[in-house]
Write a protein that holds these residues in place. Structure first.
Motif, PDB file in Angstrom:
ATOM      1  N   MET A  40       0.819  -1.214   0.000  1.00  5.61           N
ATOM      2  CA  MET A  40       0.000   0.000   0.000  1.00  5.61           C
ATOM      3  C   MET A  40       0.854   1.266   0.000  1.00  5.61           C
ATOM      4  O   MET A  40       0.334   2.363  -0.161  1.00  5.61           O
ATOM      5  CB  MET A  40      -0.912   0.007   1.241  1.00  5.61           C
ATOM      6  N   PHE A  41       2.188   1.118   0.187  1.00  9.96           N
ATOM      7  CA  PHE A  41       3.060   2.283   0.260  1.00  9.96           C
ATOM      8  C   PHE A  41       3.515   2.706  -1.135  1.00  9.96           C
ATOM      9  O   PHE A  41       3.481   1.927  -2.097  1.00  9.96           O
ATOM     10  CB  PHE A  41       4.297   1.992   1.119  1.00  9.96           C
ATOM     11  N   HIS A  42       3.971   3.940  -1.212  1.00 10.69           N
ATOM     12  CA  HIS A  42       4.563   4.440  -2.452  1.00 10.69           C
ATOM     13  C   HIS A  42       5.796   3.583  -2.765  1.00 10.69           C
ATOM     14  O   HIS A  42       6.564   3.234  -1.863  1.00 10.69           O
ATOM     15  CB  HIS A  42       4.960   5.907  -2.277  1.00 10.69           C
ATOM     16  N   PRO A  43       6.000   3.207  -4.032  1.00  7.96           N
ATOM     17  CA  PRO A  43       7.151   2.348  -4.369  1.00  7.96           C
ATOM     18  C   PRO A  43       8.478   2.872  -3.842  1.00  7.96           C
ATOM     19  O   PRO A  43       9.360   2.087  -3.484  1.00  7.96           O
ATOM     20  CB  PRO A  43       7.120   2.311  -5.898  1.00  7.96           C
ATOM     21  N   GLU A  44       8.629   4.197  -3.757  1.00 10.36           N
ATOM     22  CA  GLU A  44       9.890   4.765  -3.275  1.00 10.36           C
ATOM     23  C   GLU A  44      10.057   4.612  -1.763  1.00 10.36           C
ATOM     24  O   GLU A  44      11.167   4.768  -1.251  1.00 10.36           O
ATOM     25  CB  GLU A  44       9.976   6.242  -3.655  1.00 10.36           C
ATOM     26  N   ASP A  45       8.960   4.316  -1.046  1.00 13.95           N
ATOM     27  CA  ASP A  45       9.015   4.224   0.418  1.00 13.95           C
ATOM     28  C   ASP A  45       9.010   2.786   0.929  1.00 13.95           C
ATOM     29  O   ASP A  45       9.228   2.553   2.119  1.00 13.95           O
ATOM     30  CB  ASP A  45       7.816   4.964   1.036  1.00 13.95           C
ATOM     31  N   GLN A  46       8.746   1.827   0.043  1.00 17.07           N
ATOM     32  CA  GLN A  46       8.539   0.452   0.509  1.00 17.07           C
ATOM     33  C   GLN A  46       9.781  -0.145   1.154  1.00 17.07           C
ATOM     34  O   GLN A  46       9.717  -0.729   2.244  1.00 17.07           O
ATOM     35  CB  GLN A  46       8.066  -0.421  -0.658  1.00 17.07           C
ATOM     36  N   GLU A  47      10.938  -0.045   0.532  1.00 18.25           N
ATOM     37  CA  GLU A  47      12.152  -0.645   1.079  1.00 18.25           C
ATOM     38  C   GLU A  47      12.533  -0.001   2.409  1.00 18.25           C
ATOM     39  O   GLU A  47      12.937  -0.682   3.362  1.00 18.25           O
ATOM     40  CB  GLU A  47      13.293  -0.525   0.072  1.00 18.25           C
ATOM     41  N   ARG A  48      12.390   1.327   2.495  1.00 19.69           N
ATOM     42  CA  ARG A  48      12.727   2.029   3.746  1.00 19.69           C
ATOM     43  C   ARG A  48      11.785   1.578   4.873  1.00 19.69           C
ATOM     44  O   ARG A  48      12.223   1.321   6.001  1.00 19.69           O
ATOM     45  CB  ARG A  48      12.623   3.538   3.525  1.00 19.69           C
ATOM     46  N   ALA A  49      10.488   1.483   4.576  1.00 16.37           N
ATOM     47  CA  ALA A  49       9.528   1.062   5.593  1.00 16.37           C
ATOM     48  C   ALA A  49       9.820  -0.369   6.068  1.00 16.37           C
ATOM     49  O   ALA A  49       9.764  -0.671   7.264  1.00 16.37           O
ATOM     50  CB  ALA A  49       8.105   1.157   5.046  1.00 16.37           C
ATOM     51  N   TRP A  50      10.147  -1.267   5.092  1.00 16.64           N
ATOM     52  CA  TRP A  50      10.483  -2.641   5.447  1.00 16.64           C
ATOM     53  C   TRP A  50      11.712  -2.689   6.358  1.00 16.64           C
ATOM     54  O   TRP A  50      11.759  -3.422   7.349  1.00 16.64           O
ATOM     55  CB  TRP A  50      10.758  -3.453   4.185  1.00 16.64           C
ATOM     56  N   SER A  51      12.722  -1.909   6.015  1.00 15.72           N
ATOM     57  CA  SER A  51      13.971  -1.930   6.776  1.00 15.72           C
ATOM     58  C   SER A  51      13.749  -1.474   8.216  1.00 15.72           C
ATOM     59  O   SER A  51      14.231  -2.106   9.167  1.00 15.72           O
ATOM     60  CB  SER A  51      15.011  -1.044   6.087  1.00 15.72           C
ATOM     61  N   VAL A  52      13.011  -0.375   8.386  1.00 17.61           N
ATOM     62  CA  VAL A  52      12.752   0.142   9.736  1.00 17.61           C
ATOM     63  C   VAL A  52      11.922  -0.859  10.538  1.00 17.61           C
ATOM     64  O   VAL A  52      12.181  -1.120  11.714  1.00 17.61           O
ATOM     65  CB  VAL A  52      12.044   1.511   9.649  1.00 17.61           C
ATOM     66  N   TRP A  53      10.917  -1.441   9.898  1.00 12.41           N
ATOM     67  CA  TRP A  53      10.039  -2.389  10.589  1.00 12.41           C
ATOM     68  C   TRP A  53      10.812  -3.645  11.012  1.00 12.41           C
ATOM     69  O   TRP A  53      10.653  -4.137  12.142  1.00 12.41           O
ATOM     70  CB  TRP A  53       8.878  -2.737   9.680  1.00 12.41           C
ATOM     71  N   ARG A  54      11.674  -4.181  10.134  1.00 15.49           N
ATOM     72  CA  ARG A  54      12.465  -5.362  10.494  1.00 15.49           C
ATOM     73  C   ARG A  54      13.400  -5.066  11.661  1.00 15.49           C
ATOM     74  O   ARG A  54      13.608  -5.901  12.536  1.00 15.49           O
ATOM     75  CB  ARG A  54      13.266  -5.845   9.276  1.00 15.49           C
ATOM     76  N   ASP A  55      13.964  -3.876  11.671  1.00 21.13           N
ATOM     77  CA  ASP A  55      14.861  -3.501  12.763  1.00 21.13           C
ATOM     78  C   ASP A  55      14.102  -3.423  14.096  1.00 21.13           C
ATOM     79  O   ASP A  55      14.605  -3.872  15.129  1.00 21.13           O
ATOM     80  CB  ASP A  55      15.524  -2.156  12.446  1.00 21.13           C
ATOM     81  N   CYS A  56      12.895  -2.875  14.081  1.00 17.01           N
ATOM     82  CA  CYS A  56      12.086  -2.791  15.303  1.00 17.01           C
ATOM     83  C   CYS A  56      11.696  -4.184  15.797  1.00 17.01           C
ATOM     84  O   CYS A  56      11.693  -4.455  17.002  1.00 17.01           O
ATOM     85  CB  CYS A  56      10.837  -1.946  15.061  1.00 17.01           C
ATOM     86  N   LEU A  57      11.364  -5.074  14.871  1.00 21.05           N
ATOM     87  CA  LEU A  57      11.020  -6.442  15.276  1.00 21.05           C
ATOM     88  C   LEU A  57      12.207  -7.137  15.929  1.00 21.05           C
ATOM     89  O   LEU A  57      12.051  -7.924  16.868  1.00 21.05           O
ATOM     90  CB  LEU A  57      10.552  -7.254  14.056  1.00 21.05           C
ATOM     91  N   ALA A  58      13.406  -6.846  15.424  1.00 17.18           N
ATOM     92  CA  ALA A  58      14.609  -7.496  15.964  1.00 17.18           C
ATOM     93  C   ALA A  58      15.015  -6.918  17.312  1.00 17.18           C
ATOM     94  O   ALA A  58      15.493  -7.640  18.186  1.00 17.18           O
ATOM     95  CB  ALA A  58      15.755  -7.365  14.964  1.00 17.18           C
TER      96      ALA A  58
END
Length: 706
Positions: free
Chosen positions: A350-368
């Motif tokens: 649902m995110f803008h294509p330019e924001d998807q990788e950044r959002a994934w990276s931040v979310w994975r870091d928070c989960l870890a």
């Protein structure tokens, strides 16, 4: 018809008889019994059987006799002892004579069918037993009669030994039956008469004497609830009935009101040798608390969903591994996608294509790491437009610190970002006029206000969620009390074992009972109390923030005099004084004003300097449309670096030797701001502090402050 004198018949009978009550006290015997036992009537009447004829309690003969008598009392049927060795005392204290007996114990009942006495018929077979032993060791008695007699004794002894083994096994099974954690009972006949009921069953129904009584009589409150019909159906069909979470209304006593319980149980038919149902075995568990816990959890989830769907934020939740499994209704209204289409990892699409990788990276870091999630990105709106939103998420942890859930929000900040971009572009164009600058700054201020409102909504949501945390916390505190009760029982048992034989206690057991268990329960208790206080404090702030202000004219001198009365005892104990100078009145919310000055005066009294007499002054003055109040003390003072942090939630300054959670001044500042005012502090360590409160002299229901 001539009446038979049974008493005379009893006394004249050549067979020895003795009559015992249920405490095994001798209440009567005939002359034949006195003759065979070589005792006098006055020596036996009123004495316990085992006192009148003493024996070693650990001996086989003692256990045989007592076991037979107790079996008659318990099962209310006759019991036979084909051969028992039981020595009797000789007259005049000349020692004991070895005797062998064959005994029958018969229960005697009253008109109500209750057992009242035991009749013992004893036959002295000592000579016959000795003759049998002689037959084994010599060749004197021979022939068919000797062989038959020897075989007869052998068979009788074998039967008795088998009966004794069966009795011991039955006692063992009865003990297991009584100690079973689930409730169990056995019913017999078409009227479903209780023949057995274990301790758990009796505790469930709240009564004791049910054996021998039909269900309809023992539990009259269940007659109209369908359970009798179920029992009849099982008896007639021969098929078991299995019930899950079945509702039943029970009385703990005839005077009590009916109490609702929920049970898992089985009605299992019992078949006789002919294949006919002779009774029903009842077995089950009380699942009332489990049912109530499930209902409370369901109600809590329903409240959460109702709240989540009523606020403007987009709410979402995930499992500990980050799997998205919940979105509130606002999410689907905002994005326009079908329900369930963004579960799992589909949300990132649902995110803008330019924001998807950044959002994934931040979310994975928070989960870890377990760190809170905070990011802004462009989210596709139902119109097809990508709009900027602010994403936040916090983990919820269990008592051991493990993450159970993630709860997050999305707040639309697109207009704010546009305003920021417009402001930046305007600055880049050097902001042609001052008027244009003020206009853009005003737009930015409005958007910031909107964002503050949104953040307040998030905060209120957090407080509501905290409120729901109190329910499981109450369960934890309740079960902690049960653990403390269990600990007392364990310690009592431990002391008994220690007194009996201290070698039975290992060092690990000693450490567990004397140190580890009290320390663990104490830690649970202190932690839950601390958590309860914190939740209470949060809920208090939350409730205050939602309360509607009610302006009214306030006599400030009268209000402050009331505050003086509430701390009079503390002032007297500390040798301090509270001076109230002339103060202007105002029109405002009375409860809020009382809480503001109540907290300030209470803090001043609490933190007076121990080395000098305390002095607190309250004064005020009018200042245009406002009024200014000052609360000054000569107490400990506050470090200048803490002037701002003392107004933060759960933050305190100086030595922590007074009770408190760090919420008082945070509450005061929140109230002052709601009334449209400000609060500040000036202080010097070791000299004292002055808190200055500025409030509008008048607020109305439609004012911005209200």
């Amino acid at each position: 018809m001539k009446t038979i004198n049974f008493e005379a018949l009893f006394s004249a009978s050549p067979n020895p008889y003795v009559l015992l009550d249920l405490s095994l006290t001798i209440v009567g015997m005939n002359d034949a019994y006195l003759q065979v036992t070589m005792r006098k009537r006055e020596d036996l009447l009123g004495r316990n059987m085992f006192e009148a004829f003493p024996s070693d309690p650990d001996s086989s003969s003692h256990r045989q006799l007592r076991g037979s008598l107790e079996k008659v009392i318990r099962e209310q049927v006759a019991d036979h002892l084909s051969l028992i060795e039981y020595a009797i005392p000789l007259p005049n204290g000349q020692g004991f004579e070895e005797r062998y007996w064959s005994a029958t114990h018969t229960p005697l009942f009253n008109h109500n069918g209750e057992i009242t006495f035991i009749l013992q018929h004893t036959v002295d077979v000592t000579e016959l037993h000795r003759l049998r032993n002689l037959a084994k060791s010599t060749l004197l008695p021979s022939g068919r009669s000797a062989l038959i007699e020897t075989d007869m004794f052998r068979r009788a002894q074998a039967v008795q030994e088998a009966n004794q083994a069966l009795s011991e096994e039955r006692q063992h099974l009865r003990g297991l039956f009584q100690q079973a954690p689930g409730f169990m009972a056995a019913l017999s006949g078409p009227d479903h008469v209780f023949t057995m009921a274990n301790t758990a069953y009796l505790q469930l129904i709240g009564r004791e004497n049910v054996v021998g009584r039909p269900v309809r009589e023992a539990l009259p409150e269940v007659v109209g609830q369908g359970f009798i019909d179920l029992l009849d159906r099982v008896r007639h069909s021969g098929q078991p009935f299995v019930g899950r979470s079945i509702r039943i209304l029970l009385k703990q006593s005839p005077e009590d009101v009916q109490e609702e319980r929920f049970l898992d149980f089985v009605y299992q038919p019992i078949f006789d040798p002919d294949g006919q149902v002779s009774g029903i075995f009842v077995q089950g568990h009380d699942v009332t608390e489990q049912r109530r816990t499930e209902e409370a959890l369901r109600e809590s989830e329903e409240r959460f969903r109702a709240i989540a769907n009523s606020i403007d934020q987009l709410i979402w939740a995930t499992q500990p591994d980050g799997y998205h499994d919940y979105y509130n209704q606002r999410w689907y209204e905002y994005t326009g996608v079908p329900e369930g289409s963004t579960d799992g990892e589909a949300w990132n699409g649902m995110f803008h294509p330019e924001d998807q990788e950044r959002a994934w990276s931040v979310w994975r870091d928070c989960l870890a790491t377990g760190e809170p999630y905070h990011i802004d990105y462009r989210l596709r709106h139902r119109s097809g437009e990508y709009r900027w939103v602010l994403g936040r998420a916090q983990p919820v942890r269990d008592e051991e610190g493990r993450i159970k859930r993630w709860f997050g929000t999305c707040t639309d900040i697109h207009d704010l970002r546009q305003a920021q971009d417009a402001l930046r572009e305007s600055r880049e164009r050097a902001m042609r006029t001052e008027e244009e600058t003020r206009r853009l700054a005003s737009i930015l201020a409005e958007r910031i206000t909107e964002l503050d409102v949104a953040n307040e909504e998030i905060q209120r949501f957090a407080y509501i969620v905290s409120h729901d945390l109190r329910a499981p916390l109450v369960n934890v505190m309740g079960f902690t009390s049960e653990l403390e009760g269990a600990q007392a029982e364990i310690e009592r048992f431990y002391r008994n074992v220690q007194q009996a034989d201290s070698t039975l206690i290992s060092p690990e057991t000693r450490a567990a009972i004397e140190s580890d268990l009290p320390e663990a329960i104490g830690f649970i208790r202190s932690s839950t109390m601390k958590m309860d206080k914190l939740i209470g404090a949060i809920l208090k702030l939350s409730r205050e923030g939602r309360r509607v202000l009610a302006p009214e004219p306030i006599d400030m001198v009268q209000l402050l005099e009331s505050q003086r009365g509430s701390v009079a005892h503390q002032l007297q104990e500390r040798g301090a004084e509270l001076l109230i100078e002339a103060v202007p009145d105002l029109t405002s919310d009375r409860l809020a004003v009382e809480q503001i000055f109540g907290n300030l005066v209470d803090n001043a009294v609490k933190y007076l300097h121990p080395s000098r007499p305390g002095r607190i002054e309250v004064r005020g003055r009018a200042l245009g449309a406002n009024v200014v109040y000052e609360v000054e003390d000569n107490g400990r003072g506050i470090d200048p670096k803490d002037f701002e942090r003392i107004f933060d939630l759960f933050r305190r300054s100086g030595a922590q030797d007074q009770q408190g959670e760090g919420i008082g001044l945070a509450h005061v500042r929140a109230l002052v701001r709601r009334l449209g005012g400000t609060i500040s502090v000036s202080s010097r360590l070791g000299e004292g502090s002055t808190f200055t409160v500025v409030l509008p002299s008048y607020i109305s229901m439609n004012s911005e402050a209200a």
